[in-house]
Write a protein that holds these residues in place. Structure first.
Motif, PDB file in Angstrom:
ATOM      1  N   VAL A  26       0.777  -1.080   0.070  1.00 49.75           N
ATOM      2  CA  VAL A  26       0.003   0.054   0.049  1.00 49.75           C
ATOM      3  C   VAL A  26       1.153   1.060   0.027  1.00 49.75           C
ATOM      4  N   PRO A  27       0.432   2.226  -0.353  1.00 49.36           N
ATOM      5  CA  PRO A  27       1.060   3.671  -0.604  1.00 49.36           C
ATOM      6  C   PRO A  27       1.991   3.959   0.829  1.00 49.36           C
ATOM      7  N   PHE A  28       1.143   3.719   1.826  1.00 45.99           N
ATOM      8  CA  PHE A  28       1.679   3.993   3.106  1.00 45.99           C
ATOM      9  C   PHE A  28       2.025   2.882   3.987  1.00 45.99           C
ATOM     10  N   VAL A  29       3.117   2.814   4.986  1.00 45.60           N
ATOM     11  CA  VAL A  29       3.260   1.754   6.016  1.00 45.60           C
ATOM     12  C   VAL A  29       2.562   2.248   7.184  1.00 45.60           C
ATOM     13  N   GLY A  30       1.445   1.459   7.422  1.00 44.26           N
ATOM     14  CA  GLY A  30       0.501   1.664   8.496  1.00 44.26           C
ATOM     15  C   GLY A  30       1.039   1.584   9.979  1.00 44.26           C
ATOM     16  N   PRO A  31       0.399   2.476  10.646  1.00 44.35           N
ATOM     17  CA  PRO A  31       0.944   2.359  12.272  1.00 44.35           C
ATOM     18  C   PRO A  31       1.001   0.669  12.877  1.00 44.35           C
ATOM     19  N   GLU A  32      -0.072   0.096  12.217  1.00 41.46           N
ATOM     20  CA  GLU A  32      -0.183  -1.218  12.932  1.00 41.46           C
ATOM     21  C   GLU A  32       1.064  -2.159  12.555  1.00 41.46           C
ATOM     22  N   ALA A  33       1.540  -1.854  11.204  1.00 37.18           N
ATOM     23  CA  ALA A  33       2.800  -2.576  10.469  1.00 37.18           C
ATOM     24  C   ALA A  33       3.801  -2.010  11.509  1.00 37.18           C
ATOM     25  N   LEU A  46      -0.172  10.043  15.810  1.00 37.73           N
ATOM     26  CA  LEU A  46      -0.375  11.281  15.317  1.00 37.73           C
ATOM     27  C   LEU A  46       0.198  11.139  13.823  1.00 37.73           C
ATOM     28  N   GLY A  47       0.093  10.336  13.028  1.00 35.00           N
ATOM     29  CA  GLY A  47       0.848  10.228  11.891  1.00 35.00           C
ATOM     30  C   GLY A  47      -0.043   9.929  10.753  1.00 35.00           C
ATOM     31  N   ALA A  48      -1.403   9.643  10.793  1.00 35.11           N
ATOM     32  CA  ALA A  48      -2.206   9.464   9.792  1.00 35.11           C
ATOM     33  C   ALA A  48      -3.190  10.316   9.415  1.00 35.11           C
ATOM     34  N   ARG A 352       5.792  15.288   9.698  1.00 32.86           N
ATOM     35  CA  ARG A 352       4.546  15.765   9.495  1.00 32.86           C
ATOM     36  C   ARG A 352       3.471  15.310  10.818  1.00 32.86           C
ATOM     37  N   VAL A 353       2.920  15.957  11.565  1.00 32.00           N
ATOM     38  CA  VAL A 353       2.296  15.714  12.918  1.00 32.00           C
ATOM     39  C   VAL A 353       0.902  15.923  12.736  1.00 32.00           C
ATOM     40  N   THR A 354       0.017  14.950  12.904  1.00 32.32           N
ATOM     41  CA  THR A 354      -1.341  14.982  13.099  1.00 32.32           C
ATOM     42  C   THR A 354      -1.660  15.958  14.600  1.00 32.32           C
ATOM     43  N   VAL A 355      -2.543  16.662  14.818  1.00 29.82           N
ATOM     44  CA  VAL A 355      -2.990  17.258  16.102  1.00 29.82           C
ATOM     45  C   VAL A 355      -3.675  16.192  17.202  1.00 29.82           C
ATOM     46  N   GLY A 356      -3.546  16.365  18.088  1.00 34.06           N
ATOM     47  CA  GLY A 356      -4.057  15.369  19.135  1.00 34.06           C
ATOM     48  C   GLY A 356      -4.452  16.070  20.314  1.00 34.06           C
ATOM     49  N   ARG A 357      -5.069  15.227  21.279  1.00 33.90           N
ATOM     50  CA  ARG A 357      -5.443  15.864  22.637  1.00 33.90           C
ATOM     51  C   ARG A 357      -4.034  16.290  23.387  1.00 33.90           C
TER      52      ARG A 357
END
Length: 377
Positions: A26-33, A46-48, A352-357
């Protein structure tokens, strides 16, 4: 090295040479992988570019109720959802088609428009899943570099006029930089593209766009399709529901190839509830803006430069080259915080960092501090 026998290679004869040449990823390596690789779960995800704030309680209730009826297929025409989206846009249901996320709709678009060898123009470093579908359907990608960390609309239009591609892709707001263009700039770009080139306008972050960034929904052209999603501000990334709108005759083509039962009863019910809960959406947009400010402050406190963002993530300039940014990335991952980075220079100097709590942003701040100290030696 032992060569494979004809019998061992036999299954491959069923697949085209183009298919065999593609990577089975897939285009991205998922956090689960990544968690499996690291041998432990992430403490902050905080990456997807998902919304950690989640969907509206009304969405959860509607999907739970719909789950009891999941023995039955969902409406293959998605009538209620299409009509509700169209009403919000000020259009008709004939202007809208719903699909399994924007990624699924991009796959259908490639299937509908591309013959092997057809050219597609996009920005070097832009959303890779679009490229993934183009390559999978035999298209040839032609790239235009970013300029000043934004997609270069003038250069994209000039390249389209020069080579007359089948498609040209633009995202507004943009991923991975978070930048945005004004509605007037987008309209001028579309007008500068030759009429035989279809403009693919990715508006995944439309709910987060500042005033003046989006052309009105009734701005339609024969060579324009606009894509939006419930994955971002609505917090429904795991549900997989998005839509494309444009001139009815263009939109109707998706009905010829789409998986008519691909958007489940639960997804349709959840998306309908999300559209109806405007107060929750406004609350989440405000929370994302606040978290974006905190995240930008964390970057500045660390001596880094956050780029202006109209999305639910912040691209942070690490100030050196891609090798240094990757060391920072790996250091943050090692601290149990999932983030990503662009893979193409010069954007690869960014993380690149996704916003979070707040608690997740605090974890990122600590991880970034340790990763930077290690990366700087």
């Amino acid at each position: 090295m032992r060569r494979r026998s004809a019998t061992e290679a036999w299954p491959l004869v069923f697949f085209t040479p183009r298919t065999q040449a593609l990577p089975a990823t897939v285009p991205f390596v998922g956090p689960e992988a990544l968690e499996r690789r690291l041998g432990r779960p992430f403490r902050a995800r905080l990456g997807a570019n998902e919304s950690v704030f989640g969907p509206s309680p009304r969405v959860l209730a509607a999907m739970a109720e719909a789950a009891s009826g999941s023995w039955a297929y969902g409406d293959p025409e998605q009538h209620g959802l299409r009509e509700a989206i169209a009403a919000q846009l000020g259009l008709t249901g004939a202007h809208v088609t719903v699909g399994e996320g924007i990624d699924g709709l991009f796959g259908l678009l490639a299937q509908l428009t591309l013959d092997p060898g057809d050219t597609v123009v996009t920005s070097l470093g832009a959303y890779p899943t679009f490229n993934y579908h183009v390559s999978g359907h035999g298209g040839r990608l032609d790239f235009v570099p970013y300029r000043d960390d934004r997609e270069d609309l003038e250069a994209l239009a000039a390249r389209a006029r020069e080579i007359r591609p089948k498609l040209v892709y633009v995202a507004n707001p943009d991923n991975p930089t978070g930048s945005w263009r004004t509605a007037d700039e987008i309209r001028a770009f579309a007008e500068a593209v030759p009429p035989e080139t279809l403009v693919v306008l990715d508006e995944a972050y439309s709910d987060l766009a500042p005033a003046g960034a989006l052309p009105p929904a009734n701005w339609l052209r024969p060579n324009l399709l606009r894509f939006r999603t419930f994955s971002k501000a609505h917090g429904m990334a795991g549900v997989r529901v998005a839509y494309v709108f444009g001139e009815p005759e263009a939109v109707r083509q998706f009905d010829k190839v789409r998986n008519h039962f691909g958007v489940s009863r639960m997804a349709q019910a959840g998306a309908l509830a999300a559209l109806a809960d405007e107060a929750y959406l406004a609350e989440i947009v405000a929370r994302i803006a606040r978290a974006r400010d905190i995240l930008s402050g964390i970057a500045r406190d660390a001596g880094l430069v956050p780029l202006p963002s109209a999305t639910n993530f912040v691209a942070i300039d690490c100030g050196r080259d891609g090798a240094f940014a990757r060391r920072v990335l790996e250091g943050v991952l090692a601290e149990g915080v999932f983030i990503r980075m662009p893979g193409i220079a010069p954007l690869d100097r960014l993380i690149r960092v996704t916003v979070g709590r707040d608690e997740e942003l605090n974890l990122f701040a600590d991880a970034l501090d340790r990763a930077l100290r290690a990366a700087r030696g």
